[in-house]
Design an enzyme around this catalytic site. Structure first.
Site, PDB file in Angstrom:
ATOM      1  N   ARG A 198     -31.859  -3.736 -29.852  1.00 34.01           N
ATOM      2  CA  ARG A 198     -30.412  -3.627 -30.111  1.00 34.01           C
ATOM      3  C   ARG A 198     -29.802  -5.014 -29.874  1.00 34.01           C
ATOM      4  O   ARG A 198     -29.871  -5.549 -28.762  1.00 34.01           O
ATOM      5  CB  ARG A 198     -29.772  -2.564 -29.212  1.00 34.01           C
ATOM      6  CG  ARG A 198     -30.369  -1.166 -29.418  1.00 34.01           C
ATOM      7  CD  ARG A 198     -29.512  -0.093 -28.772  1.00 34.01           C
ATOM      8  NE  ARG A 198     -28.288   0.127 -29.535  1.00 34.01           N
ATOM      9  CZ  ARG A 198     -27.269   0.853 -29.091  1.00 34.01           C
ATOM     10  NH1 ARG A 198     -27.312   1.399 -27.890  1.00 34.01           N
ATOM     11  NH2 ARG A 198     -26.196   1.023 -29.836  1.00 34.01           N
ATOM     12  N   ARG A 230     -28.760   4.165 -23.207  1.00 34.22           N
ATOM     13  CA  ARG A 230     -27.757   3.402 -23.947  1.00 34.22           C
ATOM     14  C   ARG A 230     -26.658   2.958 -22.973  1.00 34.22           C
ATOM     15  O   ARG A 230     -26.634   3.369 -21.822  1.00 34.22           O
ATOM     16  CB  ARG A 230     -27.193   4.168 -25.153  1.00 34.22           C
ATOM     17  CG  ARG A 230     -26.974   5.639 -25.043  1.00 34.22           C
ATOM     18  CD  ARG A 230     -25.877   6.100 -24.099  1.00 34.22           C
ATOM     19  NE  ARG A 230     -24.629   5.386 -24.328  1.00 34.22           N
ATOM     20  CZ  ARG A 230     -23.663   5.293 -23.459  1.00 34.22           C
ATOM     21  NH1 ARG A 230     -23.778   5.853 -22.264  1.00 34.22           N
ATOM     22  NH2 ARG A 230     -22.567   4.627 -23.725  1.00 34.22           N
ATOM     23  N   GLY A 231     -25.750   2.083 -23.491  1.00 34.36           N
ATOM     24  CA  GLY A 231     -24.753   1.491 -22.619  1.00 34.36           C
ATOM     25  C   GLY A 231     -25.276   0.147 -22.122  1.00 34.36           C
ATOM     26  O   GLY A 231     -26.431   0.049 -21.680  1.00 34.36           O
ATOM     27  N   ALA A 232     -24.442  -0.883 -22.192  1.00 34.39           N
ATOM     28  CA  ALA A 232     -24.929  -2.249 -21.998  1.00 34.39           C
ATOM     29  C   ALA A 232     -25.681  -2.473 -20.675  1.00 34.39           C
ATOM     30  O   ALA A 232     -26.820  -2.970 -20.691  1.00 34.39           O
ATOM     31  CB  ALA A 232     -23.761  -3.228 -22.149  1.00 34.39           C
ATOM     32  N   ASP A 289     -19.915  -4.433 -24.679  1.00 30.40           N
ATOM     33  CA  ASP A 289     -21.326  -4.746 -24.911  1.00 30.40           C
ATOM     34  C   ASP A 289     -21.590  -6.244 -24.876  1.00 30.40           C
ATOM     35  O   ASP A 289     -22.699  -6.690 -24.593  1.00 30.40           O
ATOM     36  CB  ASP A 289     -21.784  -4.139 -26.234  1.00 30.40           C
ATOM     37  CG  ASP A 289     -21.815  -2.628 -26.100  1.00 30.40           C
ATOM     38  OD1 ASP A 289     -20.757  -1.990 -26.305  1.00 30.40           O
ATOM     39  OD2 ASP A 289     -22.870  -2.095 -25.722  1.00 30.40           O
ATOM     40  N   ASN A 326     -17.210  -3.834 -28.384  1.00 32.39           N
ATOM     41  CA  ASN A 326     -17.437  -2.523 -27.758  1.00 32.39           C
ATOM     42  C   ASN A 326     -17.633  -1.509 -28.883  1.00 32.39           C
ATOM     43  O   ASN A 326     -17.595  -1.855 -30.076  1.00 32.39           O
ATOM     44  CB  ASN A 326     -16.274  -2.155 -26.832  1.00 32.39           C
ATOM     45  CG  ASN A 326     -16.586  -0.931 -25.973  1.00 32.39           C
ATOM     46  OD1 ASN A 326     -17.644  -0.868 -25.332  1.00 32.39           O
ATOM     47  ND2 ASN A 326     -15.694   0.051 -25.955  1.00 32.39           N
ATOM     48  N   LYS A 327     -17.822  -0.269 -28.512  1.00 30.06           N
ATOM     49  CA  LYS A 327     -18.108   0.789 -29.471  1.00 30.06           C
ATOM     50  C   LYS A 327     -17.105   0.802 -30.622  1.00 30.06           C
ATOM     51  O   LYS A 327     -15.904   0.623 -30.411  1.00 30.06           O
ATOM     52  CB  LYS A 327     -18.100   2.136 -28.736  1.00 30.06           C
ATOM     53  CG  LYS A 327     -18.374   3.360 -29.576  1.00 30.06           C
ATOM     54  CD  LYS A 327     -19.659   3.280 -30.387  1.00 30.06           C
ATOM     55  CE  LYS A 327     -20.866   3.059 -29.517  1.00 30.06           C
ATOM     56  NZ  LYS A 327     -22.087   2.765 -30.328  1.00 30.06           N
ATOM     57  N   GLN A 376     -20.752   9.865 -27.869  1.00 30.28           N
ATOM     58  CA  GLN A 376     -20.938   9.497 -26.459  1.00 30.28           C
ATOM     59  C   GLN A 376     -19.750   9.930 -25.607  1.00 30.28           C
ATOM     60  O   GLN A 376     -19.894  10.231 -24.419  1.00 30.28           O
ATOM     61  CB  GLN A 376     -21.141   7.975 -26.320  1.00 30.28           C
ATOM     62  CG  GLN A 376     -22.457   7.468 -26.872  1.00 30.28           C
ATOM     63  CD  GLN A 376     -22.344   7.021 -28.312  1.00 30.28           C
ATOM     64  OE1 GLN A 376     -21.541   7.563 -29.078  1.00 30.28           O
ATOM     65  NE2 GLN A 376     -23.126   6.034 -28.704  1.00 30.28           N
TER      66      GLN A 376
END
Ligand code: MRU
Length: 349
Positions: A86, A48-50, A231, A241-242, A190
């Site tokens: 995603r 995970r994470g862009a 992201d 973003n998150k 996270q």
């Protein structure tokens, strides 16, 4: 620490990945030998994470090319499955498209392109980290910083080094970090599981807080700057973003605390005009109805579970990439990237 995601050329090729579901309890490397396994790992946030998703996307295509030589139609179909897992992080589709562009040259060329993307990642992150650290010292001069961060934008969110947390790592190397306040980042933690693990590895002073403590920490003067990754950044500087980043930015604006978004050029999507055009991924209800497998709400409770939110550019002090900066309503920096991004067909998907 190994690369977050990598290519293992033995036995017909496979993707290797640090299992981010297992951290902080266990550090283990998985070997993903099928496209289905890569898709599952992206879906369940093993990867995970862009920027890490971009790398996984390219490697997923490499795996498809290795598994189906001579069947480009099948490889393209597999690539689309990977890209669609995603929708918010633009890097995923970008990684897929970059590797797929070499398909006519054969599987070896696709693998080489995916590996080139991985090789570039750490250098890119170090460069954007230096640029962001320079800006942060300009915005908050004369003292080591108390930084608040949300989610994980560290090495685990990239191939190596990190973006937002990479800037913190750069600042720490300059002796300019007093403390990092890490929001735990519900529902999947996270921040608590990954960012705190990375900060410990780095030896950077830190405290963990529940997400709802972030705004009051800012209001009480405990934070000099909010530093996060992204992201997808729209052409107008709005940044996805998150989930929870927007609320922190509202609090920061109220207190005059700068919010700096740190991301590679590949996260900037000039084909998406504004944040309202960014597709926000909604995730499974059980992520909210339970905590570590233990039910925390009545079964079948209807749930709202967006993985991301959009922070308007007006609430950001800056968006910093390795070659460009969005500040005061406009981009400055490398026009090459802006033009390349604007001309891409996939950027608007
Ligand atoms: O759902 P995740 O864990 O993939 O979300 C990740 C984030 O929101 C990160 O902050 C973002 O990808 C930037 S990481 C360099």
């Amino acid at each position: 620490m190994a690369r977050t995601v990598d290519w293992d050329g033995s036995d017909g090729g496979a993707v290797t990945a640090i299992d981010q579901r297992a951290l902080p309890g266990e550090y283990r490397i998985l070997r993903l030998a099928t496209v289905d396994a890569v898709i599952a790992a992206i879906a369940d946030l093993t990867i995970r994470g862009a920027p890490a998703l971009g790398a996984a996307g390219a490697l997923g295509v490499a795996l498809a090319a290795r598994r189906h030589p001579g069947d480009p139609g099948r490889v393209r179909a597999e690539a689309e499955r990977v890209a669609a897992v995603r929708p918010t992080a633009v890097n995923l589709r970008r990684g897929v498209e970059r590797a797929l562009a070499r398909l006519d040259d054969g599987a070896d060329a696709v693998v080489a392109e995916a590996c080139a993307l991985l090789d570039e990642d750490e250098d890119t992150n170090r460069r954007l980290g230096r640029r962001a650290a320079d800006l942060l010292t300009e915005l908050c001069p004369g003292r080591p910083l108390r930084v608040l961060t949300h989610c994980n934008s560290g090495a685990l969110a990239t191939v190596a080094w990190g973006t937002g947390l990479g800037a913190v790592r750069e600042l720490a190397g300059r002796g300019l970090v007093e403390e990092v306040l890490a929001c735990e980042t519900r529902p999947l933690l996270q921040g608590a599981r990954l960012t705190v693990w990375e900060l410990r590895e780095m030896g950077v002073a830190h405290r963990l807080c529940v997400d709802s403590a972030g705004a009051s920490a800012i209001a009480r003067g405990l934070v000099d700057a909010v530093v996060v990754g992204a992201d997808r950044v729209a052409a107008n500087g709005d940044a996805a973003n998150k989930i929870g980043t927007y609320a922190l930015a509202c609090a920061a604006a109220q207190s005059g605390v700068p919010v700096v978004v740190v991301a590679p050029d590949t996260t900037v999507d000039h084909a998406t005009a504004a944040g309202a055009d960014i597709v926000i991924e909604e995730r499974a209800p059980d992520e909210v109805r339970a905590f570590a497998g233990v039910p925390t709400a009545p079964p079948d409770t209807p749930v709202y579970n967006p993985a991301f939110d959009v922070t308007p550019a007006a609430l950001l002090a800056a968006v910093v990439t390795e070659s460009a900066t969005f500040r005061g309503g406009a981009w400055t920096g490398s026009p090459a990237d802006a033009l390349a991004n604007a001309g891409s067909a996939w950027g608007s998907r």
